[in-house]
Design an enzyme around this catalytic site. Structure first.
Site, PDB file in Angstrom:
ATOM      1  N   SER A 133      38.502  77.996  31.293  1.00 45.28           N
ATOM      2  CA  SER A 133      39.172  76.935  32.052  1.00 45.28           C
ATOM      3  C   SER A 133      38.474  75.590  31.879  1.00 45.28           C
ATOM      4  O   SER A 133      39.103  74.551  31.893  1.00 45.28           O
ATOM      5  CB  SER A 133      39.186  77.282  33.546  1.00 45.28           C
ATOM      6  OG  SER A 133      39.919  78.457  33.768  1.00 45.28           O
TER       7      SER A 133
ATOM      8  N   GLU B 139      28.164  79.916  42.516  1.00 42.05           N
ATOM      9  CA  GLU B 139      28.043  78.473  42.290  1.00 42.05           C
ATOM     10  C   GLU B 139      26.793  77.892  42.933  1.00 42.05           C
ATOM     11  O   GLU B 139      26.157  76.984  42.379  1.00 42.05           O
ATOM     12  CB  GLU B 139      29.293  77.753  42.806  1.00 42.05           C
ATOM     13  CG  GLU B 139      30.574  78.116  42.060  1.00 42.05           C
ATOM     14  CD  GLU B 139      31.192  79.436  42.516  1.00 42.05           C
ATOM     15  OE1 GLU B 139      30.739  80.002  43.535  1.00 42.05           O
ATOM     16  OE2 GLU B 139      32.128  79.919  41.848  1.00 42.05           O
TER      17      GLU B 139
ATOM     18  N   ARG C 136      40.088  68.078  30.666  1.00 44.72           N
ATOM     19  CA  ARG C 136      39.038  69.102  30.550  1.00 44.72           C
ATOM     20  C   ARG C 136      38.726  69.411  29.093  1.00 44.72           C
ATOM     21  O   ARG C 136      37.601  69.748  28.741  1.00 44.72           O
ATOM     22  CB  ARG C 136      39.428  70.375  31.312  1.00 44.72           C
ATOM     23  CG  ARG C 136      40.734  70.987  30.842  1.00 44.72           C
ATOM     24  CD  ARG C 136      41.128  72.157  31.724  1.00 44.72           C
ATOM     25  NE  ARG C 136      42.523  72.484  31.533  1.00 44.72           N
ATOM     26  CZ  ARG C 136      43.007  73.724  31.510  1.00 44.72           C
ATOM     27  NH1 ARG C 136      42.200  74.757  31.680  1.00 44.72           N
ATOM     28  NH2 ARG C 136      44.283  73.931  31.349  1.00 44.72           N
TER      29      ARG C 136
ATOM     30  N   HIS D 295      39.933  70.713  37.155  1.00 42.25           N
ATOM     31  CA  HIS D 295      40.996  71.108  38.078  1.00 42.25           C
ATOM     32  C   HIS D 295      40.913  70.363  39.403  1.00 42.25           C
ATOM     33  O   HIS D 295      41.166  70.920  40.475  1.00 42.25           O
ATOM     34  CB  HIS D 295      40.980  72.621  38.301  1.00 42.25           C
ATOM     35  CG  HIS D 295      41.331  73.442  37.079  1.00 42.25           C
ATOM     36  ND1 HIS D 295      40.694  73.286  35.876  1.00 42.25           N
ATOM     37  CD2 HIS D 295      42.242  74.428  36.903  1.00 42.25           C
ATOM     38  CE1 HIS D 295      41.193  74.139  34.996  1.00 42.25           C
ATOM     39  NE2 HIS D 295      42.148  74.840  35.584  1.00 42.25           N
TER      40      HIS D 295
ATOM     41  N   ARG E 200      43.238  69.460  35.022  1.00 47.09           N
ATOM     42  CA  ARG E 200      43.822  70.588  34.296  1.00 47.09           C
ATOM     43  C   ARG E 200      44.987  70.226  33.372  1.00 47.09           C
ATOM     44  O   ARG E 200      45.046  70.720  32.243  1.00 47.09           O
ATOM     45  CB  ARG E 200      44.290  71.622  35.325  1.00 47.09           C
ATOM     46  CG  ARG E 200      45.067  72.752  34.707  1.00 47.09           C
ATOM     47  CD  ARG E 200      45.438  73.802  35.752  1.00 47.09           C
ATOM     48  NE  ARG E 200      46.185  74.871  35.136  1.00 47.09           N
ATOM     49  CZ  ARG E 200      47.436  75.205  35.461  1.00 47.09           C
ATOM     50  NH1 ARG E 200      48.065  74.558  36.412  1.00 47.09           N
ATOM     51  NH2 ARG E 200      48.046  76.179  34.837  1.00 47.09           N
TER      52      ARG E 200
ATOM     53  N   ASP F  30      48.142  77.035  42.008  1.00 47.24           N
ATOM     54  CA  ASP F  30      47.141  77.759  42.804  1.00 47.24           C
ATOM     55  C   ASP F  30      47.098  77.257  44.247  1.00 47.24           C
ATOM     56  O   ASP F  30      46.633  77.955  45.149  1.00 47.24           O
ATOM     57  CB  ASP F  30      45.750  77.641  42.175  1.00 47.24           C
ATOM     58  CG  ASP F  30      45.531  78.688  41.089  1.00 47.24           C
ATOM     59  OD1 ASP F  30      46.335  79.642  41.006  1.00 47.24           O
ATOM     60  OD2 ASP F  30      44.566  78.543  40.316  1.00 47.24           O
TER      61      ASP F  30
END
Ligand SMILES: Cc1ncc(C[n+]2csc(CCOP(=O)(O)OP(=O)(O)O)c2C)c(N)n1
Ligand SMILES: [Mg+2]
Lengths: 316, 279
Positions: free
Chosen positions: A40, A61, A13, A112, A170, A120
């Protein structure tokens, strides 16, 4: 032994963030949108340097995808950023109608992705996104292997006209491709030449494939390793050229078996040159919480699993 | 020279004949919005029908979010000069550019986004409006939405964004016909005070009581134009009657997506004089 060295682990990322910043400086038509995940996605440098070309949409989104489509009308090149799950499954119909069917030049950038999102858990760990996106007519799908390649792919996308999906992740992973290598959309890279079997890998699994090729070499098995960073358009030639030599394939990806690179390789071989295939992929299950390394181990997505699959495909 | 008052009757004839031929399509909402399309395309919109460009720089843009009322869009576009009126005869037939729901896929001039899956057009319009601001283009972006369509969550994502970010070069219109597929909007899912909802999201709200009165629609669109550039997106809540213009089709959800049979077509056309020549 493969000739690649880890130049220092980095997250893919961050490669995207660096590529986007460079694009901001280089291409005045590039704009970016993000749905409350700027940090992020590593989009903060772009947002800071180009506030007028950055759109914070809030946690919306579906709206972000539509707005990106609208921004292309007027000549802008929008890059959207959010987690892979919210970039695809959450907004599939918006992408399908407002972007893909409407032929809009939107770059859907997704972080991610996969199990390596980690703690998560399964709500966030999409393992179906490659399949979802590659099924859309006209959609380009890119899954780079490391930081350098993600940066290069981001930059390449601005010069490519049409809807595209860029998938990255990530965790910090090995950074081993050359820093200055331009990304050519649709072209697979043969990283290691070999004669006994082909390992077709994408994303985080490419480094694992290289490590597996070392382990196999130690057992006297010569594996050819190909980085399929572009899933679509698929480099059929590269696969067939390799399989004419090796006669068998292991695929490796951080994705469901259904709908991923493995499917694509099996389909391509079935149509052009039938050959045994073993797939290193998630086998029809959701993920769960854990560290990236624990998860990749538990779900069999690492060099060890690739070696096992290679030994299996050798005996078929 | 055709008068603007000649268009509604002719467009209704087009709509009826277009859906009759394939025995499919959506006449109800189309006929309820005929005055809106006439006012927009033949009076208010600053556009270039003879030189369509996808980018639409230096032009006002219109996005149809409730794509099922494609018949009224296609008839209006053709009669504005975007493509030959004769092409209306191909609506919904195999190999046509006039797909059941609008698409950019087949290169039909006048269409800049696909619609049909409801709820997406406001976001697209917001993006296009932001593009106009980035380009220093003072032209406006218009949209149309069904009232039932407002039950989609994405509409309110876009409404919240446009209000918060002061997208004030945007005029959305809601076709408040009080009808949707399964019945009246109040039967299906009452939406309460739509104007108050948009106002709460930071919009400048205008009400148009007579959305089937051409001059009233023209006045409302002109009025809306004077509200742009003042820090708020503008919405017109426009009351119409679904199926307006044909007595047995008006005011009921039954004609949302049903084509007239031969007899019904004849009776309907008898109520809509041929003013500009059928296709
Ligand atoms: C996302 C989505 N859900 C459902 C439909 C099916 N559908 C088409 S039109 C319609 C009713 C729309 O009501 P409204 O917006 O009031 O339009 P009107 O019937 O008044 O023309 C529905 C449910 C659709 N096209 N898109
Ligand atoms: Mg309605």
């Amino acid at each position: 032994m493969h000739p690649y060295t880890n130049q220092g682990s980095q997250d893919t990322r961050s490669g995207f963030g660096a590529g986007l910043l460079e694009l901001g400086r280089r291409n005045p038509s590039v704009v970016a949108l993000c749905a409350d995940l700027t940090g992020s996605l590593k989009m903060d440098a772009f947002a800071k340097e180009f506030p007028d070309r950055f759109f914070q949409t809030g946690i919306a989104e579906a709206h972000m995808m539509g707005m990106a489509a609208g921004l292309t009308i007027g000549g802008w090149i929008p890059f959207t950023g959010t987690f892979a799950n919210f970039s695809t499954g959450r907004v599939y119909d918006q992408i399908r109608q407002s972007i893909a069917y409407s032929d809009k030049n939107v770059k859907i950038c997704a972080s991610h992705a996969g199990l390596t999102l980690g703690e998560d858990g399964a709500t966030h760990q999409i393992l179906e996104d490659i399949g979802l996106m590659k099924m859309l007519p006209g959609m380009t799908v890119i899954v780079p292997a490391d930081y350098n390649q993600t940066k290069a792919a981001t930059i390449a996308l601005a010069d490519h006209h049409g809807p595209a999906y860029l998938r990255f992740g990530r965790p910090k992973v090995a950074n081993f491709t050359p820093a200055d290598k331009p990304f050519i959309i649709g072209k697979a890279d043969v990283l290691v030449e070999g004669s006994d079997l082909t390992i077709a890998a994408t994303g985080h699994l490419v480094w694992e494939a290289l490590e597996a090729s070392n382990a196999l070499a130690a057992q006297g098995i010569s594996a050819e390793v190909i980085n399929f960073a572009t899933i679509k358009p698929f480099d059929t030639e590269a696969l067939l050229r390799s399989v004419h030599k090796t006669g068998r394939v292991v695929t490796a990806e951080e994705h469901q078996r259904h709908g991923g690179l493995g499917d694509l390789v099996a389909q391509t071989l079935g149509m052009h040159r039938p050959a045994p295939v073993e797939m290193v992929a998630v086998n029809d299950s959701f993920g769960e919480s854990g560290t990236p390394a624990q998860l990749m181990d538990k779900y069999g997505l690492n060099a060890t699993a690739i070696v096992e699959a290679a030994l299996k495909v050798r005996n078929r | 020279m055709a008068s603007i008052y000649d268009y509604p009757s002719q467009i209704r004839r087009d709509i009826l004949r277009m859906v009759h031929q394939p025995q499919s399509g959506h006449p109800g909402g189309s006929m309820g919005c005929t005055e809106f399309f006439t006012a927009l395309y033949f009076d208010v919109l600053r556009h270039n029908p003879s030189a369509f460009s996808m980018d639409g720089r230096g032009e006002d843009l219109f996005f149809l979010s409730n794509g099922h009322i494609s018949p009224v869009l296609y008839s209006t576009l053709a009669r504005s000069g975007y493509f030959p009126v004769a092409e209306l005869s191909t609506f919904r037939l195999i190999n046509t550019r006039l797909q059941g729901h609008p698409t950019t896929h087949d290169g039909l001039p006048g269409v800049r986004i696909a619609s049909g899956s409801l709820g997406q057009g406001l976001s697209v319009a917001v993006g296009a409006a932001q593009a106009k601001k980035l380009n220093g283009d003072k032209h406006l972006v218009y949209t149309l939405h069904g009232d039932g369509e407002l039950q989609e969550g994405q509409i309110w994502e876009a409404a919240m964004y446009a209000g918060a970010k002061k997208v004030d070069n945007l005029i959305a219109t809601v076709d408040a016909n009080g009808q949707q597929i399964d019945g009246s909007t109040d039967e299906v899912l009452p939406m309460g005070d739509l104007g108050a909802k948009f106002a709460a999201f930071g919009w400048d709200v205008l009400h148009l009581e007579h959305g089937n009165d051409l001059d009233a629609v023209r006045a409302a669109l002109r009025e809306a134009g004077t509200h742009t550039g003042k820090g708020k997106p503008v919405v017109i809540i426009m009351k119409t009657a679904m199926g307006h213009g044909v007595d047995f089709m008006a005011g009921t959800h039954k004609w949302h997506g049903v084509a007239p049979n031969d007899d019904e077509l004849a009776r309907a056309l008898a109520q809509c004089p041929e003013t500009l020549g059928d296709y």
